[in-house]
Design an enzyme around this catalytic site. Structure first.
Site, short mmCIF file in Angstrom:
data_model
loop_
_atom_site.label_atom_id
_atom_site.label_comp_id
_atom_site.label_asym_id
_atom_site.label_seq_id
_atom_site.Cartn_x
_atom_site.Cartn_y
_atom_site.Cartn_z
N LYS A 247 -11.29 0.48 29.70
CA LYS A 247 -9.90 0.32 29.92
C LYS A 247 -9.18 1.63 28.84
O LYS A 247 -8.25 1.92 29.29
CB LYS A 247 -9.44 -0.79 29.22
N ASP B 219 -1.04 -4.85 20.74
CA ASP B 219 -1.78 -6.03 19.95
C ASP B 219 -0.99 -6.00 18.60
O ASP B 219 -0.80 -4.85 18.11
CB ASP B 219 -3.36 -5.68 20.02
N ASP C 234 -13.14 -2.29 17.53
CA ASP C 234 -12.82 -3.41 18.74
C ASP C 234 -13.88 -4.30 18.66
O ASP C 234 -13.81 -5.54 19.34
CB ASP C 234 -12.55 -2.65 19.94
#
Length: 478
Positions: free
Chosen positions: A58, A168, A357
């Site tokens: 992504k 986010d 992440d």
């Protein structure tokens, strides 16, 4: 002008809050996901076992789509994950005047062979000679990565107006380095009414740029601007992630002259123009790392295909230190954990360090490990926001600024929890597999933004997954 969001060519798993094929309303009956699902329930004491295939990253595909803006004509990007963020970026480009079509990839995904829905697509991008210059707030606020149209549009057209990004809720991620670098290249940048406005009426010129921090987003924007600038540019302290190498590879295929990709210094010689290309997206190391940690947390045995194991060297080394068996070969690796994991300390750092992440997965591992772990987050100041949700599952976590001390428990305890971002959502679901009873994770539309059909992969690895509908909020009007 009011725009209606229509993405008829990309059937994607949808939940409330996620873009839906054909509009923003309820998904079509043929969507490959349960309509109006924003909850996933998993039963604990589960063990992940089997093989999972990882498709394109992504964090790379989104930027490759933006890079296509640098050349008029048709570019094709393959191995693009079938997720909501890709749909949003497709609409960003469509509103800039591009033609967007999503086609089926070659059936390399094992799910296709078993009658499932492919988790990757090819995106066909037809870029006009004169694209638009404004990225709308209603899309940019939902996808921070859409700020990456700033560099290519400024380089090609000399003017761009991009809404200040959202994304986010994991801490402050300013645009200072983007703006500073573009200014050194001759851009005039201002902000008004929530928009970043950049102009370079006489074009951009080469510059020597030193980044204060190896920011991935800033490196990407500056590289995409520099490839069409007059003269040579040097970016020092550049990001080194595989996704940076991927975008530089695509740009060089388009006719750019970039050297040093994968190192901390990038040299770019500007060229007058670029040509469209066909390019395959690099495999998603974060999704791969999620399954690696999931195998270790559940004392499972998982083989991950579709990604270069070297991208996860530090993370896989941590799993070995925790007592796991890790085998690597080609574009695949296997993680097996037979006993309770041993506690390990983790410090997130820019690549090639431990990826931020994967921090939720590291905390999940620590929560079920034997001993105490010190987890340090150096990238985003809000990553520990989800710790409260982990504590609802019984995790023993004490946070202090950028540090968390996690004391492992033999088993967690199932409870209702809420996903706060993409990776936190995935981490909570996997933590639920290590809990007694049922764990219900809400707001899983976040997970749809980064994982192509996470629930289907869980089922393929032997987990019982139950979709559900979030209860309506009570009317608290006085």
């Amino acid at each position: 002008m009011t725009h209606s969001l229509r993405i008829p060519d990309l059937p994607i798993p949808v939940r409330p809050g996620a873009l839906r094929p054909g509009g923003v309303g309820p998904g079509h009956a043929g969507d490959p996901a349960v309509n109006d699902v924003d909850v996933i329930r998993v039963r604990g004491d589960a063990r992940l076992a089997g093989t999972v295939h990882v498709v394109g990253a992504k964090n790379s595909a989104l930027k490759l789509m933006a890079a296509a803006l640098l050349a008029p004509g048709r570019s094709v990007i393959t191995n693009v994950p079938r997720i909501t963020d890709i749909a949003i970026m497709g609409e960003v480009l469509r509103r800039l005047g591009c033609g967007i079509r999503f086609d089926a990839d070659d059936p390399v995904d094992p799910m296709v062979a078993h009658g499932g829905v492919a988790r990757s697509r090819s995106v066909v991008i037809d870029v006009p000679e004169q694209p638009g210059t404004e990225a709308d707030y209603d899309l940019v606020r939902r996808l921070r990565a859409s700020i990456c149209v700033l560099g290519p549009l400024l380089a090609r057209l000399g003017y761009v107006r991009v809404a200040h990004p959202g994304g986010d809720a994991i801490g402050s991620r300013g645009l200072d380095m983007h703006i500073s670098g573009l200014t050194r290249m001759g851009a005039e940048i201002s902000g008004e009414h929530g928009f970043v406005i950049a102009s370079a009426p006489h074009g951009l010129h080469g510059a020597e740029i030193m980044l204060d921090f190896p920011s991935v987003g800033a490196t990407e924007n500056l590289v995409m601007a520099a490839v069409l600038a007059r003269g040579a540019s040097v970016i020092d302290n550049a990001a080194r992630e595989p996704e940076i190498v991927d975008i530089c590879t695509m740009l060089n295929q388009m006719g750019a002259r970039i050297s040093g990709a994968g190192t901390s210094t990038l040299h770019i010689a500007g060229v007058p123009g670029l040509r469209p290309v066909r390019h395959a997206t690099v495999g998603d190391r974060i999704v791969a790392g999620t399954w690696a940690f999931g195998a270790a947390m559940t004392r499972g045995d998982v083989t991950v295909t579709g990604v270069e194991p070297g991208f996860l060297e530090v993370a896989l080394d941590k799993l070995v230190s925790a007592g796991g068996l890790v085998e690597t070969r080609g574009d695949a690796f296997r993680v097996r954990m037979d006993d309770r994991p041993k506690a390990v300390d983790v410090v997130t750092l820019p690549y090639p360090g431990f990826a931020t992440d994967l921090l939720p997965m590291a905390i999940g591992l620590a929560a079920v490990s034997d001993g105490a772990s010190l987890i340090t987050e150096n990238i985003f100041d809000g990553r520990f926001m989800f710790a409260n949700e982990m504590m609802r599952l019984g995790a023993d976590i004490k946070t202090d600024g950028h540090h968390a001390v996690v004391r492992g428990r033999e088993r967690l305890s199932g409870a209702p929890v809420r996903a706060t971002d993409i990776r936190a959502g995935a981490g909570l679901i996997i933590a639920g597999l290590c809990a007694e009873g049922v764990t219900e994770v809400s707001h899983v539309h976040h997970v749809d933004r980064g994982y192509p059909d996470f629930a289907a992969d869980l089922r393929a690895l032997g987990v019982e997954v139950e979709p559900g509908t979030a209860p309506e909020e009570p009317d608290l009007t006085i």
